[in-house]
Enzyme design. Sequence first.
Site, PDB file in Angstrom:
ATOM      1  N   GLY A 118     -15.512   1.175 -16.283  1.00 23.01           N
ATOM      2  CA  GLY A 118     -14.219   0.551 -16.005  1.00 23.01           C
ATOM      3  C   GLY A 118     -14.160  -0.402 -14.833  1.00 23.01           C
ATOM      4  CB  THR A 119     -15.899  -2.051 -12.503  1.00 20.08           C
ATOM      5  OG1 THR A 119     -15.916  -3.219 -11.666  1.00 20.08           O
ATOM      6  CG2 THR A 119     -17.321  -1.659 -12.836  1.00 20.08           C
ATOM      7  CB  SER A 120     -13.826  -6.982 -14.330  1.00 18.54           C
ATOM      8  OG  SER A 120     -13.532  -7.125 -12.956  1.00 18.54           O
ATOM      9  CG  HIS A 154     -13.577  -1.943  -2.558  1.00 13.70           C
ATOM     10  ND1 HIS A 154     -13.404  -2.471  -3.816  1.00 13.70           N
ATOM     11  CD2 HIS A 154     -14.723  -2.496  -2.075  1.00 13.70           C
ATOM     12  CE1 HIS A 154     -14.415  -3.298  -4.097  1.00 13.70           C
ATOM     13  NE2 HIS A 154     -15.226  -3.314  -3.061  1.00 13.70           N
ATOM     14  CG  ASN A 177     -11.148   3.046  -8.851  1.00 13.34           C
ATOM     15  OD1 ASN A 177     -11.271   1.821  -8.959  1.00 13.34           O
ATOM     16  ND2 ASN A 177     -11.287   3.871  -9.876  1.00 13.34           N
ATOM     17  CE1 TYR A 208      -4.090  -1.564  -0.517  1.00 10.29           C
ATOM     18  CE2 TYR A 208      -3.109  -3.223   0.917  1.00 10.29           C
ATOM     19  CZ  TYR A 208      -4.086  -2.842   0.010  1.00 10.29           C
ATOM     20  OH  TYR A 208      -5.047  -3.738  -0.392  1.00 10.29           O
ATOM     21  CG  ASP A 259      -7.905   6.472  -7.931  1.00 10.42           C
ATOM     22  OD1 ASP A 259      -8.852   7.289  -7.824  1.00 10.42           O
ATOM     23  OD2 ASP A 259      -7.860   5.625  -8.849  1.00 10.42           O
ATOM     24  NE  ARG A 311      -0.638  -0.286  -6.125  1.00 11.90           N
ATOM     25  CZ  ARG A 311       0.510  -0.980  -6.210  1.00 11.90           C
ATOM     26  NH1 ARG A 311       0.823  -1.885  -5.316  1.00 11.90           N
ATOM     27  NH2 ARG A 311       1.365  -0.750  -7.181  1.00 11.90           N
TER      28      ARG A 311
HETATM   29  N1  APR Z   1     -11.128   2.611 -19.741  1.00 12.54           N
HETATM   30  C1  APR Z   1     -12.188   1.936 -19.224  1.00 12.54           C
HETATM   31  N2  APR Z   1     -12.106   0.678 -18.755  1.00 12.54           N
HETATM   32  C2  APR Z   1     -10.912   0.082 -18.817  1.00 12.54           C
HETATM   33  C3  APR Z   1      -9.762   0.701 -19.331  1.00 12.54           C
HETATM   34  C4  APR Z   1      -9.899   2.036 -19.818  1.00 12.54           C
HETATM   35  N3  APR Z   1      -8.887   2.732 -20.312  1.00 12.54           N
HETATM   36  N4  APR Z   1      -8.724  -0.170 -19.228  1.00 12.54           N
HETATM   37  C5  APR Z   1      -9.217  -1.284 -18.685  1.00 12.54           C
HETATM   38  N5  APR Z   1     -10.532  -1.154 -18.433  1.00 12.54           N
HETATM   39  C6  APR Z   1     -11.480  -2.103 -17.843  1.00 12.54           C
HETATM   40  C7  APR Z   1     -11.147  -3.562 -18.026  1.00 12.54           C
HETATM   41  O1  APR Z   1     -11.614  -4.019 -19.298  1.00 12.54           O
HETATM   42  C8  APR Z   1     -11.905  -4.214 -16.866  1.00 12.54           C
HETATM   43  O2  APR Z   1     -13.231  -4.548 -17.222  1.00 12.54           O
HETATM   44  O3  APR Z   1     -11.499  -1.901 -16.450  1.00 12.54           O
HETATM   45  C9  APR Z   1     -11.920  -3.096 -15.811  1.00 12.54           C
HETATM   46  C10 APR Z   1     -11.007  -3.340 -14.633  1.00 12.54           C
HETATM   47  O4  APR Z   1     -11.415  -4.485 -13.948  1.00 12.54           O
HETATM   48  P1  APR Z   1     -10.624  -4.984 -12.668  1.00 12.54           P
HETATM   49  O5  APR Z   1      -9.157  -4.980 -12.939  1.00 12.54           O
HETATM   50  O6  APR Z   1     -11.244  -6.268 -12.244  1.00 12.54           O
HETATM   51  O7  APR Z   1     -10.877  -3.828 -11.594  1.00 12.54           O
HETATM   52  P2  APR Z   1     -12.173  -3.562 -10.690  1.00 12.54           P
HETATM   53  O8  APR Z   1     -13.403  -4.053 -11.370  1.00 12.54           O
HETATM   54  O9  APR Z   1     -12.120  -2.138 -10.301  1.00 12.54           O
HETATM   55  O10 APR Z   1     -11.871  -4.464  -9.446  1.00 12.54           O
HETATM   56  C11 APR Z   1     -12.768  -4.469  -8.375  1.00 12.54           C
HETATM   57  O11 APR Z   1     -11.250  -5.823  -7.122  1.00 12.54           O
HETATM   58  O12 APR Z   1      -9.203  -6.418  -6.236  1.00 12.54           O
HETATM   59  C12 APR Z   1     -10.332  -5.715  -6.054  1.00 12.54           C
HETATM   60  O13 APR Z   1     -10.605  -4.138  -4.415  1.00 12.54           O
HETATM   61  C13 APR Z   1     -10.143  -4.269  -5.726  1.00 12.54           C
HETATM   62  O14 APR Z   1     -11.694  -2.466  -6.099  1.00 12.54           O
HETATM   63  C14 APR Z   1     -11.053  -3.568  -6.711  1.00 12.54           C
HETATM   64  C15 APR Z   1     -12.043  -4.665  -7.077  1.00 12.54           C
END
Ligand code: APR
Length: 232
Positions: free
Chosen positions: A172-174, A104, A87, A53, A89, A56
């Site tokens: 931007g989240t999976s 988070h 996020n 951290y 950040d 980060r």
């Molecule tokens: N613009 C938009 N989306 C993007 C970009 C971009 N430039 N680059 C990548 N992505 C997308 C990816 O395609 C993916 O779907 O952002 C997503 C990121 O997914 P993860 O890496 O799984 O991140 P997130 O969903 O924020 O993770 C959730 O997991 O480990 C934990 O606590 C951590 O808050 C986090 C949580």
Amino acid sequence: MKKLVVLTGAGVSAESGISTFRDSNGLWENYNVADVATIEGWWRNRALVLEFYNQRRGELATKKPNDAHKMIAALEKDFDVTVVTQNIDNLHEQGGSTKVVHLHGEATKVRPEDADQDEHTIDVGYKPVNLGDTDRRGVQLRPNIVWFGEAVPKFETAARIASEADIMLIVGTSLQVYPAASLVQYVRPGTPIYLIDPKPVSVPIPGVTQITDVATRGMKRFIEEVIKEKNM
Ligand code: APR
């Protein structure tokens, strides 16, 4: 004013130079989640977790909000916007958003290791925190982050915000981490939901419109093709 809830993940900050978690070369490809993001990992090796951290937090000092953060903030002119972010950040705040819920936790905050999430927090800015750094009682400080397996105390607030929204935008989240991903299930039936991500995302409910693009271009398209064209 219509209520817009914006649920964001690591992808909204990717164009600011912050690594995502699950993309190739993402953080979870280079670190073991169980070591650095669980309470068990903390008790096994606190120095390692603090160092993760510290990196980060240190990295954040050099990062700036991108146009996606700024466009989300600018929507406050026309909407009652709440950002619910996974996020840690502070780029939404730096980009000008005034209502941000950090599901988070936040990289710039720590708390004594015996305190609950968000209690007795200390803002350390971008400074490192090491083993031996304690509160006045001598209790070790830990990141004020929600780790895997820990409760998400802001979830209830976020679920209420989602349930009151007129529009939901996801950027931007999976959507692989719960309970955050389940927030889409709290919107009222018929509420339009848009999602910006360059990759296909599997959403736990049907009827979500994906704008397949990176956050900056996707936000521009959201404003042009959805807000303006549909007169929202
Ligand atoms: N613009 C938009 N989306 C993007 C970009 C971009 N430039 N680059 C990548 N992505 C997308 C990816 O395609 C993916 O779907 O952002 C997503 C990121 O997914 P993860 O890496 O799984 O991140 P997130 O969903 O924020 O993770 C959730 O997991 O480990 C934990 O606590 C951590 O808050 C986090 C949580």
